[in-house]
Design a protein around this motif. Structure first.
Motif, short mmCIF file in Angstrom:
data_model
loop_
_atom_site.label_atom_id
_atom_site.label_comp_id
_atom_site.label_asym_id
_atom_site.label_seq_id
_atom_site.Cartn_x
_atom_site.Cartn_y
_atom_site.Cartn_z
N TYR A 3 0.85 -1.16 0.00
CA TYR A 3 -0.13 -0.19 -0.08
C TYR A 3 0.92 1.34 0.06
CZ TYR A 3 -3.79 3.02 1.42
OH TYR A 3 -4.88 3.89 1.54
N ILE A 33 -5.37 2.90 -5.97
CA ILE A 33 -6.31 1.82 -5.12
C ILE A 33 -6.39 0.63 -6.03
CG2 ILE A 33 -7.04 3.11 -3.52
CD1 ILE A 33 -9.76 3.51 -4.98
N CYS A 34 -6.33 0.78 -7.46
CA CYS A 34 -6.49 -0.25 -8.50
C CYS A 34 -5.68 -0.13 -9.40
CB CYS A 34 -7.96 -0.53 -8.70
SG CYS A 34 -8.63 0.71 -9.57
N SER A 117 -12.88 1.52 9.09
CA SER A 117 -12.19 1.45 7.85
C SER A 117 -12.97 1.30 6.50
CB SER A 117 -11.37 0.36 7.66
OG SER A 117 -10.68 0.14 6.32
N ARG A 118 -12.82 2.04 5.47
CA ARG A 118 -13.79 1.89 4.44
C ARG A 118 -13.20 0.98 3.14
NH1 ARG A 118 -16.80 7.31 3.80
NH2 ARG A 118 -16.37 8.29 5.71
N ARG A 119 -11.74 0.72 3.38
CA ARG A 119 -11.14 -0.15 2.59
C ARG A 119 -10.12 -0.96 3.14
NH1 ARG A 119 -11.58 4.75 0.60
NH2 ARG A 119 -9.74 5.24 1.86
N THR A 120 -10.08 -2.12 2.77
CA THR A 120 -8.91 -3.30 3.39
C THR A 120 -7.80 -2.68 3.63
OG1 THR A 120 -8.80 -4.50 1.49
CG2 THR A 120 -10.45 -5.32 2.79
N GLN A 121 -7.21 -2.04 2.64
CA GLN A 121 -5.96 -1.57 2.76
C GLN A 121 -5.63 -0.67 3.79
OE1 GLN A 121 -8.27 -1.18 0.22
NE2 GLN A 121 -7.06 -1.01 -1.81
N ASP A 122 -6.75 0.12 4.46
CA ASP A 122 -6.83 0.85 5.66
C ASP A 122 -6.72 0.12 6.87
OD1 ASP A 122 -6.17 3.42 4.14
OD2 ASP A 122 -8.44 3.44 3.96
N ARG A 133 -7.66 6.32 8.26
CA ARG A 133 -9.24 6.20 8.42
C ARG A 133 -9.73 7.34 9.21
NH1 ARG A 133 -6.95 1.23 10.66
NH2 ARG A 133 -7.51 2.00 12.56
#
Length: 178
Positions: A3, A33-34, A117-122, A133
């Motif tokens: 990340y 992010i992608c 968290s809104r994304r697994t990366q966070d 976050r």
């Protein structure tokens, strides 16, 4: 992928060739992010919008140079933040201090809501992910506070956004010293 490796400083300048729209300048840290190149803003380190009248290219150059000079410090700080682990009590303390930046000391928003968290990366307990976050929840809102049952609105005031981002960055740097 890593990340942190996908984080990059960026300066964005939006302008029209015919002067029909406002000049918009923003500088910050962005993360891809992608794989298709979609990026999200992680930290906003200054922005402004102005009519073309009265805008000088020297002013834009000065802002760009000021930001470029700060990039090495940002990168070094991110590295420190990424290596600093926070226990749950420290995370809640960070979120409580961050909450005060937007709503003051007697805010009704539950600090735990800012850690969601809104994304697994966070997901994670390092200061960099906790910072991300909390910052996103402070800026974007969109969640219902457990204490108020009301939906938190996004920030739209540029001056307040910049003030909170600077305060949040300073707060994180303080946690790195502890």
């Amino acid at each position: 992928g890593n990340y942190q490796a996908r984080i990059h400083p960026e300066i964005r300048l939006l302008n029209s060739t015919d002067g029909s729209s406002r000049v918009e300048f923003s500088a910050g840290l962005f993360a891809q992010i992608c794989s298709n190149g979609l990026t999200i803003s992680l930290s906003d380190f200054g922005s402004f919008s102005s009519k073309h009248l009265g805008i000088r290219s020297e002013d834009i150059y000065g802002l760009t140079q000021e930001y470029a000079d700060m990039v090495p410090r940002f990168v070094e700080s991110i590295d420190h933040f990424s290596n600093q682990r926070l226990g749950r009590d420290q995370q809640l303390s960070f979120a409580t201090d961050a909450r005060a930046l937007r709503w003051g000391k007697n805010a009704n928003v539950d600090p735990a809501d800012l850690l969601n968290s809104r994304r697994t990366q966070d997901d994670g307990d390092d200061l960099w992910r906790v910072f991300n976050r909390v910052q996103e929840n402070l800026m974007v809102g969109g969640f219902s506070s457990a204490n108020t049952r009301r939906r938190v609105r996004p920030l739209s005031n540029i001056a307040l956004t910049n003030k909170i981002n600077k305060g949040l960055w300073d707060l994180a740097e303080g946690y790195c010293l502890n």
